[in-house]
Design an enzyme around this catalytic site. Structure first.
Site, PDB file in Angstrom:
ATOM      1  N   ARG A  99       0.825  -1.207   0.000  1.00 31.25           N
ATOM      2  CA  ARG A  99       0.000   0.000   0.000  1.00 31.25           C
ATOM      3  C   ARG A  99       0.859   1.258   0.000  1.00 31.25           C
ATOM      4  O   ARG A  99       0.423   2.322  -0.449  1.00 31.25           O
ATOM      5  CB  ARG A  99      -0.952  -0.018   1.202  1.00 31.25           C
ATOM      6  CG  ARG A  99      -1.857   1.189   1.289  1.00 31.25           C
ATOM      7  CD  ARG A  99      -3.043   0.952   2.226  1.00 31.25           C
ATOM      8  NE  ARG A  99      -2.664   0.406   3.488  1.00 31.25           N
ATOM      9  CZ  ARG A  99      -2.183   1.109   4.532  1.00 31.25           C
ATOM     10  NH1 ARG A  99      -2.034   2.413   4.418  1.00 31.25           N
ATOM     11  NH2 ARG A  99      -1.883   0.512   5.656  1.00 31.25           N
ATOM     12  N   TYR A 172     -16.348  17.384 -15.367  1.00 35.81           N
ATOM     13  CA  TYR A 172     -16.692  15.976 -15.170  1.00 35.81           C
ATOM     14  C   TYR A 172     -17.700  15.852 -14.032  1.00 35.81           C
ATOM     15  O   TYR A 172     -17.496  16.425 -12.959  1.00 35.81           O
ATOM     16  CB  TYR A 172     -15.431  15.177 -14.875  1.00 35.81           C
ATOM     17  CG  TYR A 172     -15.694  13.759 -14.449  1.00 35.81           C
ATOM     18  CD1 TYR A 172     -16.462  12.909 -15.244  1.00 35.81           C
ATOM     19  CD2 TYR A 172     -15.193  13.277 -13.244  1.00 35.81           C
ATOM     20  CE1 TYR A 172     -16.722  11.609 -14.852  1.00 35.81           C
ATOM     21  CE2 TYR A 172     -15.436  11.976 -12.851  1.00 35.81           C
ATOM     22  CZ  TYR A 172     -16.211  11.144 -13.643  1.00 35.81           C
ATOM     23  OH  TYR A 172     -16.469   9.860 -13.258  1.00 35.81           O
ATOM     24  N   ASP A 253      -7.543  19.181 -14.522  1.00 35.29           N
ATOM     25  CA  ASP A 253      -7.881  17.857 -15.040  1.00 35.29           C
ATOM     26  C   ASP A 253      -7.491  17.831 -16.514  1.00 35.29           C
ATOM     27  O   ASP A 253      -8.115  18.495 -17.335  1.00 35.29           O
ATOM     28  CB  ASP A 253      -9.378  17.579 -14.856  1.00 35.29           C
ATOM     29  CG  ASP A 253      -9.767  16.154 -15.222  1.00 35.29           C
ATOM     30  OD1 ASP A 253      -9.086  15.546 -16.070  1.00 35.29           O
ATOM     31  OD2 ASP A 253     -10.766  15.649 -14.672  1.00 35.29           O
ATOM     32  N   LYS A 278      -8.980   6.492 -19.258  1.00 35.49           N
ATOM     33  CA  LYS A 278      -9.381   7.009 -20.558  1.00 35.49           C
ATOM     34  C   LYS A 278      -8.249   6.885 -21.583  1.00 35.49           C
ATOM     35  O   LYS A 278      -7.828   5.790 -21.898  1.00 35.49           O
ATOM     36  CB  LYS A 278      -9.856   8.461 -20.396  1.00 35.49           C
ATOM     37  CG  LYS A 278     -10.866   8.684 -19.271  1.00 35.49           C
ATOM     38  CD  LYS A 278     -12.112   7.821 -19.399  1.00 35.49           C
ATOM     39  CE  LYS A 278     -13.255   8.294 -18.507  1.00 35.49           C
ATOM     40  NZ  LYS A 278     -12.976   8.272 -17.071  1.00 35.49           N
TER      41      LYS A 278
END
Length: 471
Positions: A99, A172, A253, A278
């Protein structure tokens, strides 16, 4: 109208240098980087981006097959499935737990940092020519997250309770929904702007910064450019400069443009966010996010949040994402070429009045309100198009008639997708009910065009076998 020739290879207008990042606070006006000069599209680590995305991280962090004399080094970075790592009591500097970090992340995190940081060079019309003083942003490795929303949430939560966030009215819908939820809980105050209206955004920055100063509260400017799904283009150099002057933290973004078309850090942004799902991964087969921060202190805050919130990706997803990035340049080039041709043809079809298609929005069209800005600021116009139909009925009829295009959410894959965005409750009322967002893939452009034309004609009650094709 047509896409202007050569516009897809115009330059980013400004670059930035990192200076004394360790002494800079991301919440005040002493930003660690600032635009210094005009520059053209950038090479990366001395290579054209098409080469860099293929070669970066080959052999993993401990070996490079391109090094002279290297032998037996894997061409692809190995996948490490271990969740924990051995240690010696006298050594506390090694790996401990997955992690906190794993070898599988490192090649992709380094690659994204270099892509966003870039190197100064000149586009000659034939290729890239390095400047004599070739410099790059000294960007620490990116941070991979388990999803794009995890990356967005980590950045938004940099704002403490009582902070202010300025964001586009069209962005978004996951970002918008998160901000609305935090605002409803009283954790922050949201200020929405038309991100393409530079003067209005600068006024809002001034007003909010003055208010926040009186409250001793921090401010964040969140930008998207082009916006989702309206494709508005912000004047990033101007807005980021104004935010920096007022001590406002900035996040961009960059999912639609990708670092191959736009590098916000070069314009002075503090943080860049990507939905790796994407264009970067490009095959609609994984969910992942990434954050790139130029300031090491800011990156450490984000890294700690990723670890404590457990928003980490698995090694197999990272392997697939890195494999997808290898073809980013050729995929984006092909999809963008298709989008430019489709936008031109569809705009002609809309002008003919033959179907119910009212208009087409694409930054590469001269009719786009921010076309000239996009041509100056981007090195390509992207692969997203917005079609405007008169109403829900017309848009849904088009989607139902498609055969090559797939009606689906998401974007940036090799396949072409179409979606009526207002089907999502989170989209604002200013997004038209009849807007269809097209994510253009790499199929043959004639097949994509023919399918859209026949669907538009069927939706308008015109039989495709008796109508003359409009190009």
């Amino acid at each position: 109208m047509t896409v202007l020739p050569g516009a897809a290879r115009r330059s980013w207008t400004r670059v930035a240098d990192v200076e004394n990042a360790s002494n800079s606070s991301p919440m005040n006006s002493q930003h660690p980087h600032r635009p210094t000069s005009d520059a053209a599209e950038h090479a990366v680590a001395g290579h054209h981006p098409h080469t860099y995305v293929v070669s970066a991280g080959r052999g993993g962090p401990d070996g490079d097959p391109h090094t002279p004399g290297a032998s037996g080094v894997p061409v692809n970075a190995p996948v490490d499935f271990s969740s924990t790592y051995s240690y010696r009591p006298d050594d506390d500097g090694g790996r401990v737990y997955a992690r906190e970090g794993m070898p599988a992340w490192e090649p992709l995190e380094e690659l994204l940092a270099h892509l966003e940081g870039g190197t100064r060079s000149t586009w000659s019309g034939e290729g890239f020519v390095a400047t004599e003083q070739q410099t790059a942003l000294q960007v620490p490795p990116a941070l991979l997250f388990g999803s794009g929303m995890a990356a967005i949430a980590a950045v938004v939560h940099l704002l403490p309770i009582g902070g202010h966030i300025i964001l586009p009215r069209h962005s978004y819908n996951g970002t918008s929904a998160l901000v609305d939820e935090l605002a409803a809980e009283g954790r922050l105050t949201a200020h929405r702007v038309d991100i393409a209206d530079t003067e209005a955004v600068q006024t809002t920055l001034a007003d909010v910064a003055t208010l926040a100063q009186a409250q001793q509260a921090p401010v964040m400017l969140w930008a998207e450019s082009p916006t989702n799904p309206m494709l508005e283009v912000a004047d990033l150099p101007a807005l980021l400069a104004e935010a920096r002057r007022r001590g406002v933290l900035t996040a961009v973004d960059n999912t639609f443009a990708t670092p191959l078309r736009q590098r916000p850090l070069q314009h002075g942004a503090d943080v860049v966010v990507h939905s790796v799902t994407k264009f970067l991964a490009g095959h609609s087969d994984l969910v992942m996010g990434a954050v790139v921060a130029a300031d090491p202190q800011l990156r450490e805050r984000l890294r700690r949040r990723r670890s404590l919130h457990g928003a980490v990706p698995g090694p197999m997803e990272v392997f697939l994402a890195l494999r997808g990035v290898r073809t980013l340049a050729v995929r984006l080039d092909a999809a963008e070429a298709n989008a430019a041709e489709l936008a031109t043809r569809l705009e002609q079809l809309a002008a003919s009045g033959e179907t119910r298609l009212q208009s087409v929005s694409y930054p590469g069209l001269a009719s786009h309100p921010q076309h000239e800005r996009a041509a100056r600021q981007l090195s390509g116009f992207g692969a997203i198009i917005a079609l405007h139909l008169p109403d829900v009925t017309a848009a849904d009829a088009v989607l139902s008639a498609l055969r090559v295009w797939t009606p689906a959410t998401s974007l940036g894959g090799v396949e072409s997708l179409a979606e009526r965005r207002r089907r999502h409750g989170g989209e604002p009322d200013t997004v038209p009910e009849g807007l269809i967002r097209l994510s253009v893939g790499i199929e043959h452009v004639d097949d994509l065009h023919a399918d859209l034309v026949q669907a538009l004609r069927l939706a308008g009650g015109v039989r495709p076998d008796i109508a003359t094709e409009t190009r």
